[in-house]
Write a protein that holds these residues in place. Structure first.
Motif, PDB file in Angstrom:
ATOM      1  N   PRO A 106       0.826  -1.202   0.000  1.00 43.77           N
ATOM      2  CA  PRO A 106       0.000   0.000   0.000  1.00 43.77           C
ATOM      3  C   PRO A 106       0.863   1.255   0.000  1.00 43.77           C
ATOM      4  CG  PRO A 106       0.125  -0.881   2.210  1.00 43.77           C
ATOM      5  CD  PRO A 106       0.842  -1.861   1.325  1.00 43.77           C
ATOM      6  N   THR A 107       0.319   2.336  -0.497  1.00 48.62           N
ATOM      7  CA  THR A 107       1.021   3.622  -0.501  1.00 48.62           C
ATOM      8  C   THR A 107       0.075   4.718  -0.027  1.00 48.62           C
ATOM      9  OG1 THR A 107       0.413   4.056  -2.805  1.00 48.62           O
ATOM     10  CG2 THR A 107       2.523   2.938  -2.411  1.00 48.62           C
ATOM     11  N   VAL A 108       0.650   5.845   0.341  1.00 43.22           N
ATOM     12  CA  VAL A 108      -0.138   7.028   0.670  1.00 43.22           C
ATOM     13  C   VAL A 108      -0.421   7.766  -0.635  1.00 43.22           C
ATOM     14  CG1 VAL A 108      -0.248   9.180   1.954  1.00 43.22           C
ATOM     15  CG2 VAL A 108       0.934   7.198   2.935  1.00 43.22           C
ATOM     16  N   ALA A 109      -1.695   7.855  -0.989  1.00 44.41           N
ATOM     17  CA  ALA A 109      -2.049   8.542  -2.238  1.00 44.41           C
ATOM     18  C   ALA A 109      -1.957  10.053  -2.069  1.00 44.41           C
ATOM     19  CB  ALA A 109      -3.454   8.138  -2.679  1.00 44.41           C
ATOM     20  N   THR A 110      -2.549  10.583  -0.997  1.00 45.56           N
ATOM     21  CA  THR A 110      -2.518  12.024  -0.745  1.00 45.56           C
ATOM     22  C   THR A 110      -2.547  12.296   0.753  1.00 45.56           C
ATOM     23  OG1 THR A 110      -4.952  12.192  -0.891  1.00 45.56           O
ATOM     24  CG2 THR A 110      -3.685  12.658  -2.908  1.00 45.56           C
ATOM     25  N   VAL A 111      -1.930  13.419   1.146  1.00 43.63           N
ATOM     26  CA  VAL A 111      -2.057  13.961   2.495  1.00 43.63           C
ATOM     27  C   VAL A 111      -2.467  15.421   2.324  1.00 43.63           C
ATOM     28  CG1 VAL A 111      -0.939  14.385   4.713  1.00 43.63           C
ATOM     29  CG2 VAL A 111      -0.192  12.468   3.289  1.00 43.63           C
ATOM     30  N   THR A 112      -3.682  15.753   2.703  1.00 44.98           N
ATOM     31  CA  THR A 112      -4.189  17.102   2.450  1.00 44.98           C
ATOM     32  C   THR A 112      -4.706  17.757   3.725  1.00 44.98           C
ATOM     33  OG1 THR A 112      -6.421  16.299   1.934  1.00 44.98           O
ATOM     34  CG2 THR A 112      -4.862  16.472   0.097  1.00 44.98           C
ATOM     35  N   MET A 113      -4.782  19.099   3.680  1.00 44.20           N
ATOM     36  CA  MET A 113      -5.369  19.872   4.767  1.00 44.20           C
ATOM     37  C   MET A 113      -6.439  20.784   4.182  1.00 44.20           C
ATOM     38  SD  MET A 113      -2.015  20.828   7.072  1.00 44.20           S
ATOM     39  CE  MET A 113      -3.010  21.295   8.498  1.00 44.20           C
ATOM     40  N   SER A 114      -7.562  20.897   4.870  1.00 46.25           N
ATOM     41  CA  SER A 114      -8.649  21.735   4.363  1.00 46.25           C
ATOM     42  C   SER A 114      -8.306  23.215   4.432  1.00 46.25           C
ATOM     43  CB  SER A 114      -9.936  21.460   5.151  1.00 46.25           C
ATOM     44  OG  SER A 114      -9.752  21.753   6.531  1.00 46.25           O
ATOM     45  N   ASP A 115      -7.399  23.576   5.316  1.00 45.92           N
ATOM     46  CA  ASP A 115      -6.951  24.965   5.463  1.00 45.92           C
ATOM     47  C   ASP A 115      -5.447  24.936   5.658  1.00 45.92           C
ATOM     48  OD1 ASP A 115      -6.447  27.601   6.056  1.00 45.92           O
ATOM     49  OD2 ASP A 115      -7.949  27.765   7.644  1.00 45.92           O
ATOM     50  N   THR A 116      -4.705  25.614   4.810  1.00 46.11           N
ATOM     51  CA  THR A 116      -3.239  25.592   4.906  1.00 46.11           C
ATOM     52  C   THR A 116      -2.661  26.923   5.386  1.00 46.11           C
ATOM     53  OG1 THR A 116      -3.056  26.161   2.551  1.00 46.11           O
ATOM     54  CG2 THR A 116      -2.991  23.809   3.132  1.00 46.11           C
ATOM     55  N   ALA A 117      -3.531  27.881   5.723  1.00 43.63           N
ATOM     56  CA  ALA A 117      -3.084  29.157   6.286  1.00 43.63           C
ATOM     57  C   ALA A 117      -3.892  29.419   7.541  1.00 43.63           C
ATOM     58  CB  ALA A 117      -3.266  30.282   5.273  1.00 43.63           C
ATOM     59  N   LEU A 118      -3.376  28.921   8.661  1.00 38.21           N
ATOM     60  CA  LEU A 118      -4.156  28.893   9.902  1.00 38.21           C
ATOM     61  C   LEU A 118      -3.798  30.044  10.825  1.00 38.21           C
ATOM     62  CD1 LEU A 118      -3.342  25.334   9.642  1.00 38.21           C
ATOM     63  CD2 LEU A 118      -5.579  25.704  10.644  1.00 38.21           C
ATOM     64  N   LYS A 119      -4.815  30.557  11.470  1.00 35.70           N
ATOM     65  CA  LYS A 119      -4.664  31.603  12.478  1.00 35.70           C
ATOM     66  C   LYS A 119      -5.122  31.054  13.824  1.00 35.70           C
ATOM     67  CE  LYS A 119      -7.468  34.327  10.269  1.00 35.70           C
ATOM     68  NZ  LYS A 119      -7.742  33.489   9.105  1.00 35.70           N
ATOM     69  N   ILE A 120      -4.877  31.823  14.883  1.00 39.75           N
ATOM     70  CA  ILE A 120      -5.326  31.405  16.206  1.00 39.75           C
ATOM     71  C   ILE A 120      -6.840  31.219  16.179  1.00 39.75           C
ATOM     72  CG2 ILE A 120      -5.580  32.122  18.613  1.00 39.75           C
ATOM     73  CD1 ILE A 120      -2.950  33.600  18.369  1.00 39.75           C
ATOM     74  N   GLY A 121      -7.283  30.072  16.686  1.00 47.89           N
ATOM     75  CA  GLY A 121      -8.706  29.760  16.698  1.00 47.89           C
ATOM     76  C   GLY A 121      -9.163  28.934  15.520  1.00 47.89           C
ATOM     77  N   ASP A 122      -8.301  28.834  14.473  1.00 48.67           N
ATOM     78  CA  ASP A 122      -8.653  28.012  13.307  1.00 48.67           C
ATOM     79  C   ASP A 122      -8.357  26.540  13.577  1.00 48.67           C
ATOM     80  OD1 ASP A 122      -9.360  30.252  11.912  1.00 48.67           O
ATOM     81  OD2 ASP A 122      -7.538  30.329  10.679  1.00 48.67           O
ATOM     82  N   THR A 123      -9.023  25.684  12.824  1.00 51.97           N
ATOM     83  CA  THR A 123      -8.680  24.256  12.759  1.00 51.97           C
ATOM     84  C   THR A 123      -8.675  23.838  11.299  1.00 51.97           C
ATOM     85  OG1 THR A 123     -10.994  23.555  12.970  1.00 51.97           O
ATOM     86  CG2 THR A 123      -9.701  23.728  15.012  1.00 51.97           C
ATOM     87  N   SER A 124      -8.089  22.702  11.041  1.00 46.94           N
ATOM     88  CA  SER A 124      -8.011  22.196   9.668  1.00 46.94           C
ATOM     89  C   SER A 124      -8.202  20.687   9.682  1.00 46.94           C
ATOM     90  CB  SER A 124      -6.644  22.537   9.052  1.00 46.94           C
ATOM     91  OG  SER A 124      -6.542  22.041   7.727  1.00 46.94           O
ATOM     92  N   THR A 125      -8.963  20.178   8.732  1.00 47.91           N
ATOM     93  CA  THR A 125      -9.153  18.733   8.614  1.00 47.91           C
ATOM     94  C   THR A 125      -7.991  18.132   7.831  1.00 47.91           C
ATOM     95  OG1 THR A 125     -11.564  18.930   8.669  1.00 47.91           O
ATOM     96  CG2 THR A 125     -10.642  16.885   7.765  1.00 47.91           C
ATOM     97  N   VAL A 126      -7.298  17.221   8.466  1.00 45.20           N
ATOM     98  CA  VAL A 126      -6.206  16.504   7.804  1.00 45.20           C
ATOM     99  C   VAL A 126      -6.771  15.201   7.249  1.00 45.20           C
ATOM    100  CG1 VAL A 126      -3.954  15.392   8.076  1.00 45.20           C
ATOM    101  CG2 VAL A 126      -4.494  17.487   9.348  1.00 45.20           C
ATOM    102  N   THR A 127      -6.596  14.987   5.957  1.00 41.59           N
ATOM    103  CA  THR A 127      -7.103  13.776   5.309  1.00 41.59           C
ATOM    104  C   THR A 127      -5.943  12.994   4.711  1.00 41.59           C
ATOM    105  OG1 THR A 127      -9.184  14.883   4.747  1.00 41.59           O
ATOM    106  CG2 THR A 127      -8.660  12.854   3.560  1.00 41.59           C
TER     107      THR A 127
END
Length: 279
Positions: free
Chosen positions: A183-204
């Motif tokens: 198996p391999t890792v096809a993709t590693v993505t973040m829903s938000d790549t410019a984060l500020k205090i209080g932000d969150t991002s979904t890592v897929t």
């Protein structure tokens, strides 16, 4: 009557009857004769001689328990999967003979050789190329009318094995699965790549296939924390929530995925990293 037999640490001589028997020779230099019936014979480690006899037999050669060549180096394995110090060359050969089964109605009693390989052996281009060559040889020396194998012998140079009267070769992984694709890792993505205090991002993290034993210990993030990874599709796609650390500004960060997971067949995976994100 079918039997299941496990050999000793010594040099065993096992002769079977007419049932569909299963034998693991274990350690030692064993001689195993399947007799009649559709038998499954595994020589184990040591320098073994296997005779399938009549019937459609499966002969198992676990390369990682025997001797193999990698580059210019010769290695030897044991029953528990340990690799011993390099050896000067093959000390001998396992000799696998499928036997002269019957061919009735134009269909041969197919004796199949299973070659089990560990991940390093599966990645060894010389071993894989020679097995491909052996498959071509097997087809070429069959009887054109019956499909029965001839009595010629093929001697491998990358593993310590000779074969004769074999109608098919199947490559397996170290657990015996026909799935040998890692198996391999096809993709590693973040829903938000410019984060500020209080932000969150979904890592897929998306894999090429469903995987097992994947969790947060396989993932490293910079300047933040992750919730526990979970999968909603049986193990192919995994998500977690990333929260950046407070009072930190860093424009160069990545998510790193390690290689401690496996696919459902036990094949080990490889790592990957995400694109850059900023906090």
């Amino acid at each position: 009557m079918a039997t299941t037999t496990v050999g000793t640490l010594g040099d065993d001589k096992i002769v079977l009857g007419s049932g569909d028997d299963v034998v693991d020779g274990g350690a030692g230099n064993d001689t195993i004769n399947g007799g009649a019936g559709a038998d499954t014979l595994d020589g184990g480690s040591g320098l073994d001689r296997l005779f399938g006899g009549s019937g459609a037999d499966i002969l198992i050669y676990k390369a990682f328990e025997n001797q193999w060549k990698t580059g210019t180096e010769y290695l030897s394995g044991t029953e528990d999967g340990a690799i011993t110090s390099p050896i000067l060359g093959f000390t001998g050969y396992d000799k696998y003979d499928g036997g002269n089964g019957n061919a009735s109605g134009g269909a041969a009693e197919r004796d199949t050789l299973q070659i089990w390989l560990n991940p390093d052996q599966l990645a060894n281009s010389a071993i894989m190329a020679e097995i491909a060559q052996a498959k071509i040889w097997v087809e070429a020396q069959k009887n054109a009318n019956t499909g029965q194998a001839g009595t010629a012998t093929f001697t491998f140079t990358t593993i310590n094995l000779t074969i004769t009267q074999i109608e098919a070769i199947s490559v397996r992984n170290h657990l015996g699965s026909e799935d040998i694709l890692a198996p391999t890792v096809a993709t590693v993505t973040m829903s938000d790549t410019a984060l500020k205090i209080g932000d969150t991002s979904t890592v897929t993290v998306t894999f090429s296939e469903k995987v097992l034993a994947f969790d947060n210990s396989d993932v490293t993030v910079e300047n933040g924390t992750l919730t526990a990874f979970a999968s909603a599709d049986g193990g192919k796609t995994w998500t977690a929530t990333f929260t950046p650390s407070s009072n930190i500004e860093d424009t160069t960060n990545v998510v790193t995925v390690g290689a401690n997971y496996t696919d459902l067949a036990g094949n080990a995976g490889s790592g990957a990293t995400s694109a850059n994100y900023q906090v």
